[in-house]
Design a protein around this motif. Sequence first.
Motif, short mmCIF file in Angstrom:
data_model
loop_
_atom_site.label_atom_id
_atom_site.label_comp_id
_atom_site.label_asym_id
_atom_site.label_seq_id
_atom_site.Cartn_x
_atom_site.Cartn_y
_atom_site.Cartn_z
N GLU A 93 33.16 52.60 52.38
CA GLU A 93 31.74 52.87 52.55
C GLU A 93 30.97 52.94 51.22
N ALA A 94 31.53 53.70 50.27
CA ALA A 94 30.80 53.89 49.01
C ALA A 94 30.66 52.56 48.26
N GLU A 95 31.70 51.78 48.27
CA GLU A 95 31.69 50.49 47.60
C GLU A 95 30.71 49.53 48.30
N ARG A 96 30.74 49.57 49.62
CA ARG A 96 29.86 48.71 50.42
C ARG A 96 28.40 49.03 50.11
N ASN A 118 30.86 39.15 62.40
CA ASN A 118 31.48 40.34 62.96
C ASN A 118 30.38 41.38 63.21
N ASP A 119 30.29 41.82 64.46
CA ASP A 119 29.24 42.78 64.86
C ASP A 119 29.25 44.05 64.01
N ASP A 120 30.47 44.56 63.76
CA ASP A 120 30.57 45.82 63.03
C ASP A 120 30.11 45.64 61.58
N SER A 121 30.48 44.50 61.01
CA SER A 121 30.03 44.22 59.64
C SER A 121 28.52 44.08 59.61
N ASN A 122 28.00 43.36 60.60
CA ASN A 122 26.55 43.16 60.67
C ASN A 122 25.84 44.51 60.76
N LYS A 123 26.41 45.41 61.52
CA LYS A 123 25.76 46.71 61.73
C LYS A 123 25.65 47.49 60.41
N THR A 124 26.62 47.31 59.52
CA THR A 124 26.55 48.04 58.25
C THR A 124 25.31 47.59 57.45
N ALA A 125 25.05 46.28 57.49
CA ALA A 125 23.88 45.76 56.76
C ALA A 125 22.59 46.18 57.46
N ALA A 126 22.61 46.09 58.80
CA ALA A 126 21.42 46.44 59.57
C ALA A 126 21.08 47.92 59.34
N ASP A 127 22.09 48.78 59.37
CA ASP A 127 21.84 50.22 59.17
C ASP A 127 21.31 50.49 57.76
N PHE A 128 21.83 49.75 56.80
CA PHE A 128 21.34 49.91 55.42
C PHE A 128 19.84 49.61 55.36
#
Length: 529
Positions: A258-261, A286-296
């Motif tokens: 998470e911190a690195e991302r 990948n939906d989960d990967s996409n969600k990390t960017a979307a949440d950011f």
Amino acid sequence: MPTNFDALIIGAGFAGMYMLHRLRQKGFSARVLEAGSGVGGTWYWNRYPGARCDVESVQYSYQFSPELEQEWEWSERYATQPEILRYANHVADRFDLRRDIQFDTRVSRAVFDEAASRWTVETEKGERFVGRFVITAMGCLSSPNTPKIPGLEDFKGPVYHTGNWPHEGVDFTGKTVGVIGTGSSAIQSIPIIAGQARHLTVFQRTANYTVPAHNQPLDPDQVRQVKASYPELRRRAKTKPAGIDFDINYASAIETPEAERRKVFEQRWAYGGLGFMASFSDLLLNDDSNKTAADFVKAKIREVVKDPEVAEILSPRNIIGCKRLCVDTGYWETFNRPNVTLVDISDEPIERVTATGLRAKGRDYAFDCLVLATGFDAMTGALLKVDFRGRGGVALKDKWREGPRTYLGLTVVGFPNLFTITGPGSPSVLTNMLPSIEQHVEWIADCLEAMRAQGRTVIEPLPQAEEAWAGEVGRSANITLRSTCSSWYVGANIPGKPRVFMPYIGGFPAYVERCEQVVAQGYKGFALA
Ligand code: NA7
């Protein structure tokens, strides 16, 4: 004046201009027919306030002429529409293109004469031109979409469409303005309109993701460096899926701690622009990967927008990058202004436009001017406005009733000697348009030259080649998340348009390789007569 040419080119944007130049170099006669009164295509029509290219200027430029590359000076990281239009005009002058371009000429119909193996092209003014080949250079986002909102004709004030903006410009000072749409054109123009208008009301059907441009004047030293190494920059860009020299991080977002991302996203955010989607290589897989960017991005919206309710409305609900990512300057900040109101119309369409504004969700909104930032009938819109008739008088619009089918996005079964520059089924809108245009233009010009050398006059793809290519376009689309939402890539913005993912998403390098293989194998998949 002659009306019989080797090739008729429709459109004098970047595609049509280079096509003309290339054909001339190879000794073919060509005439460009252009609806506008000047060159530039998309950049001739899209003059809305804040219009800019979302690809960096040093990359959004022709590379066929090293001299042109060296002499032209871009002034900003992202070029404005006026600067791009000046560039287009410079190119037209530098290569003496205008003498073979007929302006103010809108093509209405093109009919293939099977006996003579020639096309007859008719214009709205009733002129006729005959050409062995017809090459469309009409752009992918060039047929403005005016939605059929009831009462639109009742509005008493001016109605502007971002894709067909008045050439004299519009001054909104002291006016109340309504904007419908929150796509790229809206996101670029809203901050500027808000700065002028007394009050601006924005009607949003779908919230969109946008990344800051961090636009700035280009540093002369940096420009010198780019110019000294242009071939290397272009070479690198051609190895990238979008034909843009982004630094792609090949790690998986979800597998990165998470911190690195977060650090990676912050760095990309601070740099700005479309390269944000290259933060990780699986954001569109990948939906989960996409969600990390979307949440950011959604967290950024909450940081910027002071009213939490407004921030919530501005937060997109779909995946990031599914609709085209926008690049902005001060978009969300605009919604902190006291003279800007955001109206969420996601759950109910606009009821009607009235004489003084519009009615939505049971409420009346009043304004002096209405801006439709409602986009385009993308990729096929401009092509299908022309009544193309191929073998047996078959209409292209009938052939494409279920969605466009092409071989390589360049040619169509039943429509011999017709080439579609950046047509559906080619990487086109998923890439930097300039290198994609140049690749198509060079492929077509080489093809005409090879045909001349072999004494061939007719080229047409084989049905099995078109079928196989359509399969490949569809299969590659299904691998990514990009085909999953209601975007203009799938025609979802136009009621009744067939839902087909139109561009080829397999990447620029793979596509170029395929086009080159076809040539190396003696124009495999084509019948040459
Ligand atoms: P876009 O991206 O297609 O945006 C059009 C916007 O207009 C989008 O927000 C639409 O909402 C909205 N829209 C369209 N019709 C309606 C109706 N009937 N009611 C309400 N809202 C509507 O076009 P742009 O010109 O901004 O950008 C096109 C491309 O140009 C862009 O991707 C860049 O590549 C450059 P929707 O999302 O459909 O719900």
